[in-house]
Enzyme design. Structure first.
Site, PDB file in Angstrom:
ATOM      1  N   GLU A  51      -5.821   8.070  19.373  1.00  0.00           N
ATOM      2  CA  GLU A  51      -4.656   7.218  19.664  1.00  0.00           C
ATOM      3  C   GLU A  51      -4.023   7.489  21.023  1.00  0.00           C
ATOM      4  O   GLU A  51      -2.815   7.701  21.121  1.00  0.00           O
ATOM      5  CB  GLU A  51      -3.620   7.352  18.533  1.00  0.00           C
ATOM      6  CG  GLU A  51      -4.214   7.006  17.174  1.00  0.00           C
ATOM      7  CD  GLU A  51      -3.261   7.244  16.010  1.00  0.00           C
ATOM      8  OE1 GLU A  51      -2.082   7.536  16.230  1.00  0.00           O
ATOM      9  OE2 GLU A  51      -3.723   7.128  14.860  1.00  0.00           O
ATOM     10  N   ASN A  95     -10.992   7.744  18.865  1.00  0.00           N
ATOM     11  CA  ASN A  95     -10.594   7.113  17.600  1.00  0.00           C
ATOM     12  C   ASN A  95      -9.204   6.486  17.739  1.00  0.00           C
ATOM     13  O   ASN A  95      -8.286   7.141  18.239  1.00  0.00           O
ATOM     14  CB  ASN A  95     -10.562   8.224  16.525  1.00  0.00           C
ATOM     15  CG  ASN A  95     -10.386   7.714  15.115  1.00  0.00           C
ATOM     16  OD1 ASN A  95     -11.133   6.830  14.684  1.00  0.00           O
ATOM     17  ND2 ASN A  95      -9.419   8.268  14.387  1.00  0.00           N
ATOM     18  N   HIS A 147      -6.648   0.263  10.052  1.00  0.00           N
ATOM     19  CA  HIS A 147      -5.490   0.212   9.137  1.00  0.00           C
ATOM     20  C   HIS A 147      -4.988  -1.232   9.186  1.00  0.00           C
ATOM     21  O   HIS A 147      -4.276  -1.626  10.114  1.00  0.00           O
ATOM     22  CB  HIS A 147      -4.405   1.198   9.584  1.00  0.00           C
ATOM     23  CG  HIS A 147      -4.832   2.620   9.432  1.00  0.00           C
ATOM     24  ND1 HIS A 147      -5.074   3.184   8.190  1.00  0.00           N
ATOM     25  CD2 HIS A 147      -5.085   3.588  10.340  1.00  0.00           C
ATOM     26  CE1 HIS A 147      -5.440   4.446   8.348  1.00  0.00           C
ATOM     27  NE2 HIS A 147      -5.465   4.723   9.641  1.00  0.00           N
ATOM     28  N   GLU A 189     -11.020   4.753   9.242  1.00  0.00           N
ATOM     29  CA  GLU A 189      -9.833   5.003   8.402  1.00  0.00           C
ATOM     30  C   GLU A 189      -9.436   3.742   7.640  1.00  0.00           C
ATOM     31  O   GLU A 189      -8.242   3.437   7.489  1.00  0.00           O
ATOM     32  CB  GLU A 189      -8.654   5.488   9.272  1.00  0.00           C
ATOM     33  CG  GLU A 189      -8.975   6.710  10.116  1.00  0.00           C
ATOM     34  CD  GLU A 189      -7.774   7.288  10.860  1.00  0.00           C
ATOM     35  OE1 GLU A 189      -6.622   6.906  10.570  1.00  0.00           O
ATOM     36  OE2 GLU A 189      -7.995   8.148  11.735  1.00  0.00           O
ATOM     37  N   ASP A 218      -8.071   0.988   5.479  1.00  0.00           N
ATOM     38  CA  ASP A 218      -7.250   0.626   4.317  1.00  0.00           C
ATOM     39  C   ASP A 218      -6.590  -0.713   4.629  1.00  0.00           C
ATOM     40  O   ASP A 218      -6.468  -1.098   5.790  1.00  0.00           O
ATOM     41  CB  ASP A 218      -6.238   1.716   3.908  1.00  0.00           C
ATOM     42  CG  ASP A 218      -5.314   2.171   5.013  1.00  0.00           C
ATOM     43  OD1 ASP A 218      -5.135   1.438   6.008  1.00  0.00           O
ATOM     44  OD2 ASP A 218      -4.746   3.271   4.875  1.00  0.00           O
TER      45      ASP A 218
END
Ligand code: 9MR
Length: 358
Positions: A167, A208, A244, A274, A276
């Site tokens: 990030e 990432n 996300h 990741e 979701d």
């Protein structure tokens, strides 16, 4: 000569004959009672290296949860959700602790699950000793290199990949202001990648980030970073799209494929790291159907882009999802309900993987 397989294939595609139900449909309808293949089994048959999950330390006392989390048929890859972050691995300067990371990594090794390790550099979850005073640039470079040598050295040979830098960009593609950028300047990124490469030459080295799922100024900035890292000789590069996402607002399958292909065209591997998909509560059967389609689109995009090696969900069980604690009024983001019942999203992912395999 027509083989039985080709006749069956022709029948299945004929508009007059309904396609034979897949194994997933059989099981979903309760027609057969067998030990079903798990998502990782299906992902492997579809050509992925793994289907994985994040696991967090507080879940390690939940036996039912662990029976799924450690089943390599269901999850062939594990990421520690928190245990390898700075505040836990170097709680005091020069004092290293691997207890939390090991508690996730060691059982994954025993279960023959691939490990993605996370993360050597982020702006969150840093220890107080690091953030509560100012450092000179050479001091902070030395702190970073010492940390990476110790932590990556401890896990040497055990991590398929490291999320080296996490990030680092704003949405507009500029560098995020962090202790690292503000003290060292953008070269901190190269420093981190080179340090991880030196400490574990076999690990894949990932950049990432979130909001990397469709082409934007942010993905273009990540592309430029990858080219810079390649120019200075950093090997084994990868890009992790965290994914996300929000139910009903995910990028289309086509946009996700185009974006993934743009990363792969740089000559690096990619992964969904990741995943979701959160929903505004209360959830409804309609919202869960949309969510299922959204999950399926992301997984299918990864399956269809050569170079996307796997998909990791950021936990598979709602009670352990980070979402409700951060987004008020949102949740229902994972594949399994609190009762451990599989949601429509689980079936949609299984269906996508199963049909890719056949
Ligand atoms: O899942 C993690 C949660 O338990 C922590 O409280 C949180 C702290 O910010 O970090 C979560 O994991 C994050 C991951 O490390 C990086 N990408 C975003 C994830 C969700 O916040």
């Amino acid at each position: 000569m027509k083989t039985t397989a080709s006749i069956l294939a022709a029948l299945a595609t004929s508009p007059l004959v309904a396609a034979a139900p897949t194994i997933i449909e059989h099981e979903k309808r309760g027609w057969v009672n067998w030990t079903s293949p798990g998502l990782n089994d299906l992902a492997r048959k579809a050509g992925l290296m793994y289907f994985g999950t994040a696991i967090d330390n507080p879940s390690l006392n939940n036996t039912k949860y662990l029976s799924i989390a450690r089943d390599a048929h269901e999850f062939g890859q594990v990421t520690p959700a928190n245990g390898q972050k700075w505040m836990y691995t170097e709680p005091e300067q020069g004092v290293f602790s691997f207890e939390m990371g090991d508690a996730i990594i060691n059982p994954a090794i025993a279960s023959q699950q691939i490990r993605r390790c996370h993360t050597t550099l982020w702006h969150n979850q840093l220890p107080d000793w690091l953030t509560s005073r100012n450092w000179t640039s050479p001091e902070l470079v030395s702190i970073l290199e010492t940390h990476i040598a110790a932590v990556v050295g401890h896990y040497k040979g055990l991590c398929y990949a490291w999320d080296v830098v996490n990030e680092a960009f704003n949405e507009d593609g500029t560098f995020r202001s962090t202790i690292w950028l503000d003290t060292i300047g953008p070269s901190y990124i190269e420093t981190a990648f080179k340090a991880v490469a030196a400490a574990d030459p076999d690990a894949k080295l990932y950049y990432n980030d979130y909001n990397l799922e469709s082409i934007s100024n942010k993905t273009r900035a990540v592309g430029a970073l990858i080219r810079r890292l390649q120019d200075c000789g950093v090997p084994n590069l990868g890009v992790g799209m965290q994914a996300h996402l929000i139910t009903g607002m995910t990028p289309s399958y086509t946009d996700q494929v185009a974006n993934m292909q743009a990363f792969v065209d740089l000559g690096v591997e990619i992964a969904v790291t990741e995943l979701d998909i959160r929903t505004e509560l209360p959830s409804t059967p309609e919202k869960e159907e949309t969510q299922a389609q959204n999950y399926a689109d992301t997984v299918k995009a990864c399956v269809d882009v050569q170079g996307c090696v796997g998909v990791t969900v950021w936990d598979f069980y709602d009670p352990y999802s980070w979402v409700p604690g951060v987004f008020e009024g949102e949740g229902d983001a994972t594949l399994y309900r609190e009762s451990f019942e599989r949601k429509p999203a689980w079936w949609a992912v299984a269906e996508v993987l199963d049909s890719a395999a056949n």
